[in-house]
Enzyme design. Sequence first.
Site, PDB file in Angstrom:
ATOM      1  N   GLN A 120       0.746  -1.067   0.055  1.00 26.12           N
ATOM      2  CA  GLN A 120      -0.087  -0.015  -0.157  1.00 26.12           C
ATOM      3  C   GLN A 120       0.877   1.053   0.064  1.00 26.12           C
ATOM      4  O   GLN A 120       1.636   1.570   0.873  1.00 26.12           O
ATOM      5  CB  GLN A 120      -0.832  -0.073   1.341  1.00 26.12           C
ATOM      6  CG  GLN A 120      -1.964   1.284   1.325  1.00 26.12           C
ATOM      7  CD  GLN A 120      -2.163   1.406   2.862  1.00 26.12           C
ATOM      8  OE1 GLN A 120      -1.723   0.679   3.738  1.00 26.12           O
ATOM      9  NE2 GLN A 120      -3.083   2.092   2.879  1.00 26.12           N
ATOM     10  N   SER A 123       1.322   6.637   2.426  1.00 25.28           N
ATOM     11  CA  SER A 123       1.979   7.668   3.244  1.00 25.28           C
ATOM     12  C   SER A 123       3.128   8.109   2.509  1.00 25.28           C
ATOM     13  O   SER A 123       3.978   7.582   2.037  1.00 25.28           O
ATOM     14  CB  SER A 123       2.526   6.881   4.626  1.00 25.28           C
ATOM     15  OG  SER A 123       1.341   6.337   5.215  1.00 25.28           O
ATOM     16  N   GLU A 238      -8.744  -1.501   5.660  1.00 18.52           N
ATOM     17  CA  GLU A 238      -7.451  -1.640   6.490  1.00 18.52           C
ATOM     18  C   GLU A 238      -7.911  -1.552   8.021  1.00 18.52           C
ATOM     19  O   GLU A 238      -7.400  -2.606   8.798  1.00 18.52           O
ATOM     20  CB  GLU A 238      -6.590  -0.383   6.046  1.00 18.52           C
ATOM     21  CG  GLU A 238      -5.391  -0.380   7.052  1.00 18.52           C
ATOM     22  CD  GLU A 238      -4.262   0.603   6.426  1.00 18.52           C
ATOM     23  OE1 GLU A 238      -4.843   1.691   5.999  1.00 18.52           O
ATOM     24  OE2 GLU A 238      -3.009   0.449   6.591  1.00 18.52           O
ATOM     25  N   GLU A 369      -5.220   8.969  17.482  1.00 17.28           N
ATOM     26  CA  GLU A 369      -5.876  10.124  17.701  1.00 17.28           C
ATOM     27  C   GLU A 369      -6.971  10.520  16.304  1.00 17.28           C
ATOM     28  O   GLU A 369      -7.933  10.907  16.446  1.00 17.28           O
ATOM     29  CB  GLU A 369      -4.824  11.132  17.629  1.00 17.28           C
ATOM     30  CG  GLU A 369      -3.792  11.366  18.708  1.00 17.28           C
ATOM     31  CD  GLU A 369      -3.114   9.942  18.872  1.00 17.28           C
ATOM     32  OE1 GLU A 369      -2.520   9.612  17.902  1.00 17.28           O
ATOM     33  OE2 GLU A 369      -2.468   9.787  20.233  1.00 17.28           O
TER      34      GLU A 369
END
Length: 400
Positions: A120, A123, A238, A369
């Site tokens: 994947q 990022s 995911e 978060e």
Amino acid sequence: MASTLDRPVAADEKLVLERIEQLLAEHPPKGADPREFLGAQFDLGLAWVWFPEGEGGLGLSPGLQKLINERMSEAGAPEPFRRNPIGYGMGAPTVMSHGSEAQKKRYLRPLFTAEEVWCQLFSEPGAGSDVASLSTRAVRDGDEWIINGQKVWTTLAHLARWGMLVARTDPEQPKHKGLTYFVVDMTQPGVEVRPLRQMTGEAEFNEVYFTDARIPDKERLGEVGEGWRVSLTTLMNERVSIGGSIAPRGSGPIGEAVKIWKKREDKDPVLRDRLIDAWIDAEVLRLTNIRASENRKKGTPGPEGSIGKIISADLNKHIWSLCLDLMGAEGTLYGSYAMVRPETAMAADSVWKAFLRARANSIEGGTSEIMRNILGERVLGLPGDVRTDKELPWSQVPRS
Ligand SMILES: Cc1cc2nc3c(=O)[nH]c(=O)nc-3n(C[C@H](O)[C@H](O)[C@H](O)COP(=O)(O)OP(=O)(O)OC[C@H]3O[C@@H](n4cnc5c(N)ncnc54)[C@H](O)[C@@H]3O)c2cc1C
């Protein structure tokens, strides 16, 4: 007497049971070549039973997959998730939702057998939680796209044949609107994969550099500019894939903790209390994941994907720490920090390694978060996070 609603379900279940028996009889799992076994499982429609026939399924209720998975696990069959976690958990549902018929035919079978491992490529060094701000560019050149940029934390890129790549195709659009989703061939010359070493000693993930790499337009998933919508399918799967597993009661990390407790000679009552608290928490999470999975089968999207992700991250860390405490002085030992290129991700083949690896659980697949932001905004209806760049063209957003 069975209701009309029950009859087809019973017939479907019978068909699935017959196929399972056929698979196990024709390909006894003990000693079987995993690729051959998984190929036969795919051809019999037992890979993803709710996918259409010919694409790894039988077009039946997803609820029946649980039956298949349980029987495969009892028989000691090869596990597709372990062999190709990103392809199986995220690639397949994304291809199924957004791919063309030709893409489904090309990708799904070798993905399931793990002949072709997937990674994947979302990022980047400047885009993690805010992944839609990514900078990797894709520029159209006839029937191809030219890719330049850098991705990071790419799990299993060193083994991957295919990567799920999100790239910016229109910098003049706001960040979510100028993205396009591709499947990129990781074995071509313009793709360089460099290891990133983790605190376990292993390099399970990588940096990936694209220098004039090429992607034929037919390897695009979804429309140009629709990359964010396609990415959401990957990201939702995911979360479930990482935090939503439904293992048997008392198995997994809590099962390890109980095993270690049983071996302990000193049955310290404080440690026993901690173990029981953790066991209850693990069972509550398991039941929450069962409820979430039942909701998904009814087509009711619930917030449980994010709940399961947050709670399993905290609980994994907590239980593996407890395991080390239960081990006493032995818990301070670690076998080796030698650099290893693992064959799979998220392996917990020793308690010490599992303790170290679990630190990543509250980061990978979206941080805790960010999961809290999702739950706060979409479930509790709290005011949204501050997003000053949402409507600005991406090219005008200040960045370092
Ligand atoms: C083991 C592992 C495997 C991974 N595998 C892959 C992979 O295969 N492919 C891939 O694309 N990525 C992968 N990742 C990357 C992962 O998705 C990112 O690390 C993650 O999304 C966080 O991004 P970041 O590291 O850039 O942190 P940042 O986004 O820079 O965040 C830093 C800190 O700020 C907090 N923060 C950021 N924004 C907000 C906000 N709006 N509100 C509150 N807090 C905020 C975060 O929670 C975090 O604590 C992997 C990561 C790990 C650890």
